[in-house]
Motif scaffolding. Structure first.
Motif, mmCIF file in Angstrom:
data_model
loop_
_atom_site.group_PDB
_atom_site.id
_atom_site.type_symbol
_atom_site.label_atom_id
_atom_site.label_comp_id
_atom_site.label_asym_id
_atom_site.label_seq_id
_atom_site.Cartn_x
_atom_site.Cartn_y
_atom_site.Cartn_z
ATOM 1 N N SER A 22 0.803 -1.218 0.000
ATOM 2 C CA SER A 22 0.000 0.000 0.000
ATOM 3 C C SER A 22 0.846 1.282 0.000
ATOM 4 O O SER A 22 2.010 1.271 0.401
ATOM 5 N N PRO A 23 0.232 2.397 -0.451
ATOM 6 C CA PRO A 23 0.937 3.675 -0.527
ATOM 7 C C PRO A 23 1.020 4.361 0.826
ATOM 8 O O PRO A 23 0.259 4.065 1.748
ATOM 9 N N GLU A 24 1.947 5.315 0.904
ATOM 10 C CA GLU A 24 2.036 6.196 2.059
ATOM 11 C C GLU A 24 1.981 7.636 1.569
ATOM 12 O O GLU A 24 2.816 8.051 0.753
ATOM 13 N N PRO A 25 0.994 8.425 2.033
ATOM 14 C CA PRO A 25 0.951 9.840 1.648
ATOM 15 C C PRO A 25 2.108 10.595 2.284
ATOM 16 O O PRO A 25 2.556 10.268 3.392
ATOM 17 N N LEU A 26 2.590 11.605 1.581
ATOM 18 C CA LEU A 26 3.720 12.398 2.050
ATOM 19 C C LEU A 26 3.323 13.865 2.152
ATOM 20 O O LEU A 26 2.642 14.398 1.272
ATOM 21 N N ALA A 27 3.776 14.520 3.223
ATOM 22 C CA ALA A 27 3.548 15.953 3.375
ATOM 23 C C ALA A 27 4.550 16.756 2.559
ATOM 24 O O ALA A 27 4.310 17.924 2.230
ATOM 25 N N ALA A 28 5.679 16.148 2.237
ATOM 26 C CA ALA A 28 6.708 16.786 1.423
ATOM 27 C C ALA A 28 7.639 15.698 0.922
ATOM 28 O O ALA A 28 7.715 14.609 1.496
ATOM 29 N N PHE A 168 -3.302 3.969 -9.871
ATOM 30 C CA PHE A 168 -2.195 4.207 -10.788
ATOM 31 C C PHE A 168 -0.843 4.264 -10.077
ATOM 32 O O PHE A 168 0.183 4.393 -10.738
ATOM 33 N N ARG A 169 -0.833 4.186 -8.749
ATOM 34 C CA ARG A 169 0.374 4.025 -7.946
ATOM 35 C C ARG A 169 1.459 5.032 -8.318
ATOM 36 O O ARG A 169 2.645 4.687 -8.442
ATOM 37 N N ALA A 170 1.065 6.300 -8.466
ATOM 38 C CA ALA A 170 1.995 7.355 -8.858
ATOM 39 C C ALA A 170 2.556 8.068 -7.634
ATOM 40 O O ALA A 170 1.941 8.093 -6.562
ATOM 41 N N ASN A 171 3.708 8.687 -7.816
ATOM 42 C CA ASN A 171 4.307 9.489 -6.754
ATOM 43 C C ASN A 171 3.655 10.857 -6.637
ATOM 44 O O ASN A 171 3.436 11.349 -5.528
ATOM 45 N N LEU A 172 3.361 11.477 -7.783
ATOM 46 C CA LEU A 172 2.727 12.799 -7.798
ATOM 47 C C LEU A 172 1.359 12.707 -8.455
ATOM 48 O O LEU A 172 1.243 12.199 -9.572
ATOM 49 N N HIS A 173 0.330 13.206 -7.758
ATOM 50 C CA HIS A 173 -0.983 13.421 -8.355
ATOM 51 C C HIS A 173 -1.042 14.903 -8.714
ATOM 52 O O HIS A 173 -0.822 15.763 -7.846
ATOM 53 N N GLY A 237 -0.534 8.814 -17.694
ATOM 54 C CA GLY A 237 0.504 9.233 -16.772
ATOM 55 C C GLY A 237 1.875 9.196 -17.429
ATOM 56 O O GLY A 237 2.033 8.696 -18.550
ATOM 57 N N VAL A 238 2.863 9.751 -16.727
ATOM 58 C CA VAL A 238 4.216 9.831 -17.272
ATOM 59 C C VAL A 238 5.252 9.589 -16.171
ATOM 60 O O VAL A 238 4.946 9.675 -14.982
ATOM 61 N N TYR A 239 6.471 9.314 -16.612
ATOM 62 C CA TYR A 239 7.636 9.242 -15.737
ATOM 63 C C TYR A 239 8.511 10.467 -15.977
ATOM 64 O O TYR A 239 8.544 11.017 -17.080
ATOM 65 N N ALA A 240 9.244 10.849 -14.940
ATOM 66 C CA ALA A 240 10.176 11.971 -15.056
ATOM 67 C C ALA A 240 11.457 11.656 -14.295
ATOM 68 O O ALA A 240 11.471 10.824 -13.384
ATOM 69 N N GLU A 241 12.523 12.340 -14.680
ATOM 70 C CA GLU A 241 13.793 12.285 -13.967
ATOM 71 C C GLU A 241 14.026 13.626 -13.274
ATOM 72 O O GLU A 241 13.597 14.675 -13.767
ATOM 73 N N VAL A 242 14.694 13.581 -12.141
ATOM 74 C CA VAL A 242 14.990 14.799 -11.391
ATOM 75 C C VAL A 242 16.251 15.430 -11.976
ATOM 76 O O VAL A 242 17.337 14.859 -11.879
ATOM 77 N N SER A 243 16.109 16.605 -12.583
ATOM 78 C CA SER A 243 17.258 17.322 -13.142
ATOM 79 C C SER A 243 17.890 18.241 -12.106
ATOM 80 O O SER A 243 19.113 18.297 -11.967
ATOM 81 N N ASP A 244 17.055 18.991 -11.385
ATOM 82 C CA ASP A 244 17.511 19.850 -10.287
ATOM 83 C C ASP A 244 16.673 19.515 -9.068
ATOM 84 O O ASP A 244 15.435 19.429 -9.153
ATOM 85 N N GLY A 245 17.333 19.343 -7.946
ATOM 86 C CA GLY A 245 16.639 18.872 -6.753
ATOM 87 C C GLY A 245 16.001 19.978 -5.926
ATOM 88 O O GLY A 245 16.083 21.163 -6.244
ATOM 89 N N GLY A 246 15.381 19.543 -4.847
ATOM 90 C CA GLY A 246 14.685 20.440 -3.939
ATOM 91 C C GLY A 246 13.479 19.733 -3.351
ATOM 92 O O GLY A 246 13.290 18.532 -3.558
ATOM 93 N N THR A 247 12.681 20.480 -2.639
ATOM 94 C CA THR A 247 11.530 19.906 -1.939
ATOM 95 C C THR A 247 10.226 20.295 -2.622
ATOM 96 O O THR A 247 10.039 21.454 -3.010
ATOM 97 N N LEU A 248 9.343 19.326 -2.776
ATOM 98 C CA LEU A 248 8.005 19.556 -3.311
ATOM 99 C C LEU A 248 6.980 19.253 -2.230
ATOM 100 O O LEU A 248 7.179 18.358 -1.400
ATOM 101 N N ARG A 249 5.853 20.000 -2.277
ATOM 102 C CA ARG A 249 4.761 19.802 -1.328
ATOM 103 C C ARG A 249 3.426 19.885 -2.067
ATOM 104 O O ARG A 249 3.337 20.550 -3.106
ATOM 105 N N PRO A 250 2.389 19.240 -1.550
ATOM 106 C CA PRO A 250 1.055 19.423 -2.137
ATOM 107 C C PRO A 250 0.684 20.904 -2.166
ATOM 108 O O PRO A 250 0.992 21.660 -1.236
ATOM 109 N N GLY A 251 0.031 21.303 -3.254
ATOM 110 C CA GLY A 251 -0.357 22.696 -3.431
ATOM 111 C C GLY A 251 0.614 23.502 -4.271
ATOM 112 O O GLY A 251 0.258 24.571 -4.783
ATOM 113 N N GLU A 252 1.843 23.004 -4.422
ATOM 114 C CA GLU A 252 2.820 23.734 -5.232
ATOM 115 C C GLU A 252 2.482 23.634 -6.709
ATOM 116 O O GLU A 252 1.869 22.673 -7.174
#
Length: 259
Positions: A22-28, A168-173, A237-252
């Protein structure tokens, strides 16, 4: 096609510590260039000998592991992964807890799975840990996965039933795009206000795992067939690679920069 004025909003973030569970929701989520979502697909359960070598890890077909495409009973389990400890609950009751960093913990989880789904095992189940730089993703380049909520709503119209985005078991909705417009983003870069850059690499081809209700484990829909019938392909849906890092949060908001 996407334009440089297109915007996506992150609706939710998830990780899947154990493939098929099962999935785990993330705050960031803190992303690193060239790396996976932290804590995502760290483990898989081998369904009989798979040939996976942790000293020389290579991508293996998902059919070698326990996974929802064939083992829908897994969806009846609720899991939590914290600091190496995996807790599995069934029907609201804790059925096993094990430290996946230790042989005894992995053995406890394996023993539970032998009891839980004996008819679906091709051999002894074995918990595999991903070595550094490797993850048990469906795609060889499946670093970060995104699902467009408008596409999920369109799929619901196709099948004539509600569709949970968690199928769809995605990381980002994400929302803000027209249905299936994410498929045109391949080659584009998604940029957050803080400078996170995700380069969209490929479409996600859907399999029968999406037919399984993530709440009940019932195999109650035919989503890849519906996509093929209506669109002429099973992509959503799509896949992506991280080119530049940082933190993402819901609402961004992520801005689309075309290729």
């Amino acid at each position: 096609m996407a334009t440089d004025t297109a915007r996506l909003r992150i609706d939710a973030l998830h990780r899947y510590p154990v493939k098929g569970l099962s999935p785990e929701p993330l705050a960031a989520v803190a992303l690193t260039p060239g790396a996976y979502v932290p804590g995502d697909r760290l483990y898989a359960v081998e369904n009989g000998p798979s040939g996976f070598d942790p000293l020389a890890p290579v991508h293996q077909p998902k059919v070698k592991y326990l996974m929802l495409m064939r083992n829908e009973a897994l969806a009846r389990l609720r899991t939590r992964y914290d600091a190496g400890i995996l807790t599995i609950r069934e029907g609201g009751r804790e059925v096993v807890r094990g430290d996946l960093c230790q042989p005894e913990g992995r053995l406890a989880v394996e023993a539970f799975l032998r009891r839980f789904m004996p008819g679906e095992l091709r051999g002894p189940p074995k918990v595999l840990a991903a070595p550094e730089g490797h993850r048990f993703t469906d795609s060889r380049r499946g670093f970060v996965s995104l699902i467009n909520l408008a596409s999920v709503a369109a799929v619901a119209d196709m099948v004539g039933a509600p569709v949970d985005p968690l199928r769809f078991r995605a990381n980002l909705h994400v929302d803000g795009l027209a249905p299936f417009a994410e498929l045109d983003l391949v080659g584009s870069t998604l940029v957050s206000e803080a400078g996170v850059r995700l380069t969209v690499t490929q479409r996600t081809q859907r399999c029968a795992a999406t037919n399984v209700d993530p709440a009940t484990g019932a195999r109650d829909l035919a989503i890849p067939a519906a996509l093929q019938r209506h669109l002429g392909h099973p992509d959503c849906g799509v896949y992506a690679e991280v080119s530049d890092g940082g933190t993402l949060r819901p609402g961004e908001v992520l801005r689309v920069m075309p290729a």
